[in-house]
Design a protein around this motif. Structure first.
Motif, PDB file in Angstrom:
ATOM      1  N   TYR A  27       0.790  -1.230   0.103  1.00  0.00           N
ATOM      2  CA  TYR A  27       0.048  -0.059  -0.065  1.00  0.00           C
ATOM      3  C   TYR A  27       0.825   1.296   0.140  1.00  0.00           C
ATOM      4  O   TYR A  27       1.799   1.217   0.751  1.00  0.00           O
ATOM      5  CB  TYR A  27      -0.978  -0.055   1.273  1.00  0.00           C
ATOM      6  N   PRO A  28       0.459   2.220  -0.859  1.00  0.00           N
ATOM      7  CA  PRO A  28      -0.893   2.564  -1.549  1.00  0.00           C
ATOM      8  C   PRO A  28      -0.609   2.039  -2.961  1.00  0.00           C
ATOM      9  O   PRO A  28      -1.596   2.412  -3.459  1.00  0.00           O
ATOM     10  CB  PRO A  28      -0.781   4.079  -1.495  1.00  0.00           C
ATOM     11  N   ASN A  29       0.218   1.365  -3.038  1.00  0.00           N
ATOM     12  CA  ASN A  29       0.249   0.538  -4.644  1.00  0.00           C
ATOM     13  C   ASN A  29      -0.451  -0.815  -4.439  1.00  0.00           C
ATOM     14  O   ASN A  29      -0.737  -1.270  -3.398  1.00  0.00           O
ATOM     15  CB  ASN A  29       1.427   0.608  -5.268  1.00  0.00           C
ATOM     16  N   GLU A  30      -0.590  -1.257  -5.792  1.00  0.00           N
ATOM     17  CA  GLU A  30      -1.359  -2.565  -5.802  1.00  0.00           C
ATOM     18  C   GLU A  30      -0.099  -3.736  -5.538  1.00  0.00           C
ATOM     19  O   GLU A  30       0.825  -3.351  -6.182  1.00  0.00           O
ATOM     20  CB  GLU A  30      -2.165  -2.914  -7.054  1.00  0.00           C
ATOM     21  N   GLY A  31      -0.505  -4.889  -4.947  1.00  0.00           N
ATOM     22  CA  GLY A  31       0.511  -5.868  -4.932  1.00  0.00           C
ATOM     23  C   GLY A  31      -0.267  -7.181  -5.198  1.00  0.00           C
ATOM     24  O   GLY A  31      -1.369  -7.168  -5.387  1.00  0.00           O
ATOM     25  N   GLY A  32       0.710  -8.211  -5.400  1.00  0.00           N
ATOM     26  CA  GLY A  32       0.111  -9.439  -5.829  1.00  0.00           C
ATOM     27  C   GLY A  32       0.863 -10.670  -5.842  1.00  0.00           C
ATOM     28  O   GLY A  32       2.105 -10.511  -5.447  1.00  0.00           O
ATOM     29  N   GLY A  33       0.465 -11.852  -6.311  1.00  0.00           N
ATOM     30  CA  GLY A  33       1.196 -12.828  -6.638  1.00  0.00           C
ATOM     31  C   GLY A  33       0.290 -13.976  -7.044  1.00  0.00           C
ATOM     32  O   GLY A  33      -0.923 -13.974  -7.506  1.00  0.00           O
ATOM     33  N   PHE A  34       0.680 -15.309  -7.082  1.00  0.00           N
ATOM     34  CA  PHE A  34       0.161 -16.553  -7.588  1.00  0.00           C
ATOM     35  C   PHE A  34      -0.245 -17.178  -6.445  1.00  0.00           C
ATOM     36  O   PHE A  34       0.167 -17.364  -5.268  1.00  0.00           O
ATOM     37  CB  PHE A  34       1.265 -17.506  -8.184  1.00  0.00           C
ATOM     38  N   LEU A  35      -1.441 -18.215  -6.663  1.00  0.00           N
ATOM     39  CA  LEU A  35      -2.012 -18.783  -5.795  1.00  0.00           C
ATOM     40  C   LEU A  35      -1.352 -20.286  -6.188  1.00  0.00           C
ATOM     41  O   LEU A  35      -1.684 -20.803  -7.353  1.00  0.00           O
ATOM     42  CB  LEU A  35      -3.463 -18.880  -5.713  1.00  0.00           C
ATOM     43  N   LEU A  36      -1.186 -20.945  -5.291  1.00  0.00           N
ATOM     44  CA  LEU A  36      -0.568 -22.331  -5.846  1.00  0.00           C
ATOM     45  C   LEU A  36      -1.602 -23.464  -4.888  1.00  0.00           C
ATOM     46  O   LEU A  36      -1.855 -23.165  -3.593  1.00  0.00           O
ATOM     47  CB  LEU A  36       0.846 -22.844  -5.290  1.00  0.00           C
ATOM     48  N   GLY A  37      -1.936 -24.212  -5.458  1.00  0.00           N
ATOM     49  CA  GLY A  37      -2.928 -25.190  -4.976  1.00  0.00           C
ATOM     50  C   GLY A  37      -3.423 -26.522  -5.488  1.00  0.00           C
ATOM     51  O   GLY A  37      -2.564 -26.936  -6.697  1.00  0.00           O
ATOM     52  N   GLU A  38      -4.600 -26.989  -5.290  1.00  0.00           N
ATOM     53  CA  GLU A  38      -5.110 -28.291  -6.073  1.00  0.00           C
ATOM     54  C   GLU A  38      -6.703 -27.812  -6.399  1.00  0.00           C
ATOM     55  O   GLU A  38      -7.145 -27.232  -5.523  1.00  0.00           O
ATOM     56  CB  GLU A  38      -5.099 -29.256  -4.831  1.00  0.00           C
ATOM     57  N   LEU A  39      -7.206 -28.433  -7.520  1.00  0.00           N
ATOM     58  CA  LEU A  39      -8.451 -28.305  -7.737  1.00  0.00           C
ATOM     59  C   LEU A  39      -9.226 -29.486  -7.388  1.00  0.00           C
ATOM     60  O   LEU A  39      -8.653 -30.768  -7.628  1.00  0.00           O
ATOM     61  CB  LEU A  39      -8.512 -28.147  -9.378  1.00  0.00           C
ATOM     62  N   LYS A  40     -10.143 -29.463  -6.725  1.00  0.00           N
ATOM     63  CA  LYS A  40     -11.121 -30.639  -6.326  1.00  0.00           C
ATOM     64  C   LYS A  40     -12.616 -30.644  -7.034  1.00  0.00           C
ATOM     65  O   LYS A  40     -12.724 -29.599  -7.417  1.00  0.00           O
ATOM     66  CB  LYS A  40     -11.306 -30.622  -4.798  1.00  0.00           C
ATOM     67  N   ASP A  41     -13.274 -31.643  -6.905  1.00  0.00           N
ATOM     68  CA  ASP A  41     -14.452 -31.609  -7.460  1.00  0.00           C
ATOM     69  C   ASP A  41     -15.395 -30.535  -6.918  1.00  0.00           C
ATOM     70  O   ASP A  41     -16.071 -30.028  -7.851  1.00  0.00           O
ATOM     71  CB  ASP A  41     -15.156 -32.908  -7.239  1.00  0.00           C
ATOM     72  N   ASP A  42     -15.466 -30.114  -5.845  1.00  0.00           N
ATOM     73  CA  ASP A  42     -16.051 -29.144  -5.107  1.00  0.00           C
ATOM     74  C   ASP A  42     -15.601 -27.779  -5.171  1.00  0.00           C
ATOM     75  O   ASP A  42     -16.137 -26.833  -4.422  1.00  0.00           O
ATOM     76  CB  ASP A  42     -16.603 -29.444  -3.813  1.00  0.00           C
ATOM     77  N   GLY A  43     -14.304 -27.693  -5.418  1.00  0.00           N
ATOM     78  CA  GLY A  43     -13.557 -26.314  -5.695  1.00  0.00           C
ATOM     79  C   GLY A  43     -12.210 -26.309  -5.733  1.00  0.00           C
ATOM     80  O   GLY A  43     -11.638 -27.132  -6.314  1.00  0.00           O
ATOM     81  N   ALA A  44     -11.466 -25.688  -4.848  1.00  0.00           N
ATOM     82  CA  ALA A  44     -10.013 -25.356  -4.866  1.00  0.00           C
ATOM     83  C   ALA A  44      -9.554 -25.430  -3.342  1.00  0.00           C
ATOM     84  O   ALA A  44     -10.295 -24.716  -2.618  1.00  0.00           O
ATOM     85  CB  ALA A  44      -9.768 -24.389  -5.650  1.00  0.00           C
ATOM     86  N   VAL A  45      -8.225 -25.937  -3.254  1.00  0.00           N
ATOM     87  CA  VAL A  45      -7.569 -25.721  -1.975  1.00  0.00           C
ATOM     88  C   VAL A  45      -6.242 -25.186  -2.359  1.00  0.00           C
ATOM     89  O   VAL A  45      -5.364 -25.519  -3.239  1.00  0.00           O
ATOM     90  CB  VAL A  45      -7.234 -26.963  -1.500  1.00  0.00           C
ATOM     91  N   ILE A  46      -6.300 -23.753  -1.487  1.00  0.00           N
ATOM     92  CA  ILE A  46      -4.837 -22.852  -1.871  1.00  0.00           C
ATOM     93  C   ILE A  46      -3.894 -23.644  -0.888  1.00  0.00           C
ATOM     94  O   ILE A  46      -3.973 -23.328   0.424  1.00  0.00           O
ATOM     95  CB  ILE A  46      -5.314 -21.566  -1.619  1.00  0.00           C
ATOM     96  N   ARG A  47      -2.743 -23.922  -1.250  1.00  0.00           N
ATOM     97  CA  ARG A  47      -1.834 -24.642  -0.432  1.00  0.00           C
ATOM     98  C   ARG A  47      -0.743 -23.684   0.058  1.00  0.00           C
ATOM     99  O   ARG A  47       0.017 -23.713   0.864  1.00  0.00           O
ATOM    100  CB  ARG A  47      -1.078 -25.811  -1.108  1.00  0.00           C
ATOM    101  N   ASP A  48      -0.289 -22.639  -0.890  1.00  0.00           N
ATOM    102  CA  ASP A  48       0.626 -21.584  -0.899  1.00  0.00           C
ATOM    103  C   ASP A  48       0.357 -20.585  -1.598  1.00  0.00           C
ATOM    104  O   ASP A  48      -0.377 -20.470  -2.523  1.00  0.00           O
ATOM    105  CB  ASP A  48       1.972 -22.143  -1.131  1.00  0.00           C
ATOM    106  N   ILE A  49       1.001 -19.333  -1.234  1.00  0.00           N
ATOM    107  CA  ILE A  49       0.934 -18.172  -2.195  1.00  0.00           C
ATOM    108  C   ILE A  49       2.408 -17.706  -2.421  1.00  0.00           C
ATOM    109  O   ILE A  49       3.335 -17.868  -1.735  1.00  0.00           O
ATOM    110  CB  ILE A  49       0.275 -17.053  -1.442  1.00  0.00           C
ATOM    111  N   VAL A  50       2.716 -17.165  -3.453  1.00  0.00           N
ATOM    112  CA  VAL A  50       3.878 -16.583  -3.734  1.00  0.00           C
ATOM    113  C   VAL A  50       3.940 -15.072  -4.381  1.00  0.00           C
ATOM    114  O   VAL A  50       3.293 -14.962  -5.345  1.00  0.00           O
ATOM    115  CB  VAL A  50       4.755 -17.519  -4.828  1.00  0.00           C
ATOM    116  N   GLN A  51       4.354 -14.153  -3.661  1.00  0.00           N
ATOM    117  CA  GLN A  51       4.229 -12.740  -4.069  1.00  0.00           C
ATOM    118  C   GLN A  51       5.107 -12.516  -5.174  1.00  0.00           C
ATOM    119  O   GLN A  51       6.142 -13.107  -5.216  1.00  0.00           O
ATOM    120  CB  GLN A  51       4.827 -11.917  -2.752  1.00  0.00           C
ATOM    121  N   VAL A  52       4.654 -11.623  -5.884  1.00  0.00           N
ATOM    122  CA  VAL A  52       5.591 -11.217  -7.063  1.00  0.00           C
ATOM    123  C   VAL A  52       5.443  -9.767  -7.336  1.00  0.00           C
ATOM    124  O   VAL A  52       4.551  -9.057  -7.155  1.00  0.00           O
ATOM    125  CB  VAL A  52       4.956 -11.724  -8.518  1.00  0.00           C
ATOM    126  N   ASP A  53       6.589  -9.279  -7.441  1.00  0.00           N
ATOM    127  CA  ASP A  53       6.635  -7.685  -7.849  1.00  0.00           C
ATOM    128  C   ASP A  53       6.089  -7.070  -8.850  1.00  0.00           C
ATOM    129  O   ASP A  53       5.677  -7.802  -9.821  1.00  0.00           O
ATOM    130  CB  ASP A  53       8.058  -7.422  -8.100  1.00  0.00           C
TER     131      ASP A  53
END
Length: 144
Positions: free
Chosen positions: A21-47
């Protein structure tokens, strides 16, 4: 679809987004897709690689970031299931810019950061025809 995210990962996202903040930040969601949705196992911030003067309302990563994280996810037995990013002093809803640059079938976690504090987190998925985002259920789990 329900997206499951551990409380510890949610806290890490909040902390990262408050730090950018005050800028936008973000990164990737690492995980698994399941029949009923997704499970996020880790995140990795990216400049944020968007033009510096526009980072207060835009976020971008490079193709090299994508390739690097795809390899990292594969090495860990996971997959890239989406992105997370912040909306400084704006709601946690996708902008038109987000829709134009998003990929269908990916998950997008958007965190609203108001006056430096993360206040809201929502999950979105772009329809296959790219017309609109649909809000998905978010289940924040006590244990990762």
């Amino acid at each position: 679809m329900t997206v499951r995210l551990g409380k510890q990962l949610q806290s890490r996202i909040f902390e990262q987004m408050e730090d950018t903040y005050p800028n936008e930040g973000g990164g990737f969601l690492l995980g698994e897709l399941k029949d009923d949705g997704a499970v996020i196992r880790d995140i990795v911030q990216v400049d944020n690689n968007f033009e510096e003067a526009e980072q207060y309302h835009r976020y971008a990563m490079t193709a090299q970031d994508w390739m690097r994280l795809e390899d990292e996810a594969d090495d860990r037995g996971l997959m890239l299931v989406g992105y997370y990013h912040s909306h400084p002093d704006s709601p946690a809803i996708p902008s038109e810019y987000d829709r134009e640059h998003a990929l269908p079938n990916f998950l997008y976690i958007i965190t609203s950061v108001k006056m430096g504090r993360a206040t809201d987190m929502r999950v979105w998925k772009l329809r296959a025809d790219r017309s609109v985002f649909d809000k998905e259920a978010l289940d924040v789990l006590e244990i990762d």
